[in-house]
Design a protein around this motif. Sequence first.
Motif, PDB file in Angstrom:
ATOM      1  N   VAL A  70       0.844  -1.201   0.000  1.00 47.49           N
ATOM      2  CA  VAL A  70       0.000   0.000   0.000  1.00 47.49           C
ATOM      3  C   VAL A  70       0.873   1.244   0.000  1.00 47.49           C
ATOM      4  O   VAL A  70       0.618   2.198  -0.740  1.00 47.49           O
ATOM      5  N   TYR A  71       1.907   1.230   0.809  1.00 48.80           N
ATOM      6  CA  TYR A  71       2.824   2.371   0.883  1.00 48.80           C
ATOM      7  C   TYR A  71       3.458   2.639  -0.481  1.00 48.80           C
ATOM      8  O   TYR A  71       3.529   3.789  -0.914  1.00 48.80           O
ATOM      9  N   GLU A  72       3.907   1.583  -1.141  1.00 46.90           N
ATOM     10  CA  GLU A  72       4.539   1.756  -2.453  1.00 46.90           C
ATOM     11  C   GLU A  72       3.564   2.332  -3.472  1.00 46.90           C
ATOM     12  O   GLU A  72       3.965   3.056  -4.376  1.00 46.90           O
ATOM     13  N   LYS A  73       2.269   2.003  -3.343  1.00 51.46           N
ATOM     14  CA  LYS A  73       1.275   2.574  -4.254  1.00 51.46           C
ATOM     15  C   LYS A  73       1.013   4.040  -3.930  1.00 51.46           C
ATOM     16  O   LYS A  73       0.721   4.830  -4.825  1.00 51.46           O
ATOM     17  N   LEU A  74       1.100   4.407  -2.658  1.00 49.35           N
ATOM     18  CA  LEU A  74       0.794   5.772  -2.243  1.00 49.35           C
ATOM     19  C   LEU A  74       1.950   6.745  -2.464  1.00 49.35           C
ATOM     20  O   LEU A  74       1.710   7.934  -2.676  1.00 49.35           O
ATOM     21  N   VAL A  75       3.173   6.268  -2.403  1.00 51.09           N
ATOM     22  CA  VAL A  75       4.330   7.153  -2.503  1.00 51.09           C
ATOM     23  C   VAL A  75       4.303   7.993  -3.780  1.00 51.09           C
ATOM     24  O   VAL A  75       4.473   9.211  -3.706  1.00 51.09           O
ATOM     25  N   PRO A  76       4.069   7.412  -4.943  1.00 48.37           N
ATOM     26  CA  PRO A  76       4.084   8.251  -6.149  1.00 48.37           C
ATOM     27  C   PRO A  76       3.006   9.347  -6.130  1.00 48.37           C
ATOM     28  O   PRO A  76       3.217  10.425  -6.668  1.00 48.37           O
ATOM     29  N   GLN A  77       1.875   9.072  -5.489  1.00 50.02           N
ATOM     30  CA  GLN A  77       0.812  10.064  -5.437  1.00 50.02           C
ATOM     31  C   GLN A  77       1.192  11.239  -4.541  1.00 50.02           C
ATOM     32  O   GLN A  77       0.721  12.353  -4.743  1.00 50.02           O
ATOM     33  N   CYS A  78       1.996  10.983  -3.551  1.00 52.03           N
ATOM     34  CA  CYS A  78       2.332  12.011  -2.568  1.00 52.03           C
ATOM     35  C   CYS A  78       3.628  12.761  -2.897  1.00 52.03           C
ATOM     36  O   CYS A  78       3.901  13.794  -2.301  1.00 52.03           O
ATOM     37  N   MET A  79       4.407  12.223  -3.791  1.00 54.79           N
ATOM     38  CA  MET A  79       5.695  12.834  -4.090  1.00 54.79           C
ATOM     39  C   MET A  79       5.510  14.064  -4.965  1.00 54.79           C
ATOM     40  O   MET A  79       4.589  14.163  -5.760  1.00 54.79           O
ATOM     41  N   ASP A  80       6.421  14.991  -4.836  1.00 52.35           N
ATOM     42  CA  ASP A  80       6.421  16.198  -5.653  1.00 52.35           C
ATOM     43  C   ASP A  80       6.721  15.802  -7.088  1.00 52.35           C
ATOM     44  O   ASP A  80       7.670  15.077  -7.370  1.00 52.35           O
TER      45      ASP A  80
END
Length: 94
Positions: free
Chosen positions: A52-62
């Motif tokens: 889940v974290y790996e899926k969320l990281v790209p959405q939250c990154m600048d």
Amino acid sequence: ERFMVESRKSKAAKEQKMELNNSDEAAAEAKLREDTADLKATQDELLAADRVYEKLVPQCMDRGMTWEERVAARQAEIDSLKEALKLLSMSDIA
């Protein structure tokens, strides 16, 4: 005869100690199985959380946009939505 009595006592004490050791060993093995199952469940949960974290990281990154660029893009989106709302309001009248 005294030797026989002492031998029986000694043997009984050793047998009792052996039984206690066996029961302790069985309890330790049961605890080990339980802890191993808990560890596997926890590792599975961690793996799921990592996915889940790996899926969320790209959405939250600048995404490489500056603050001004993001503000401008947001304002452009708001303006286009207002224009679309005007067009939809006009079509309701006609």
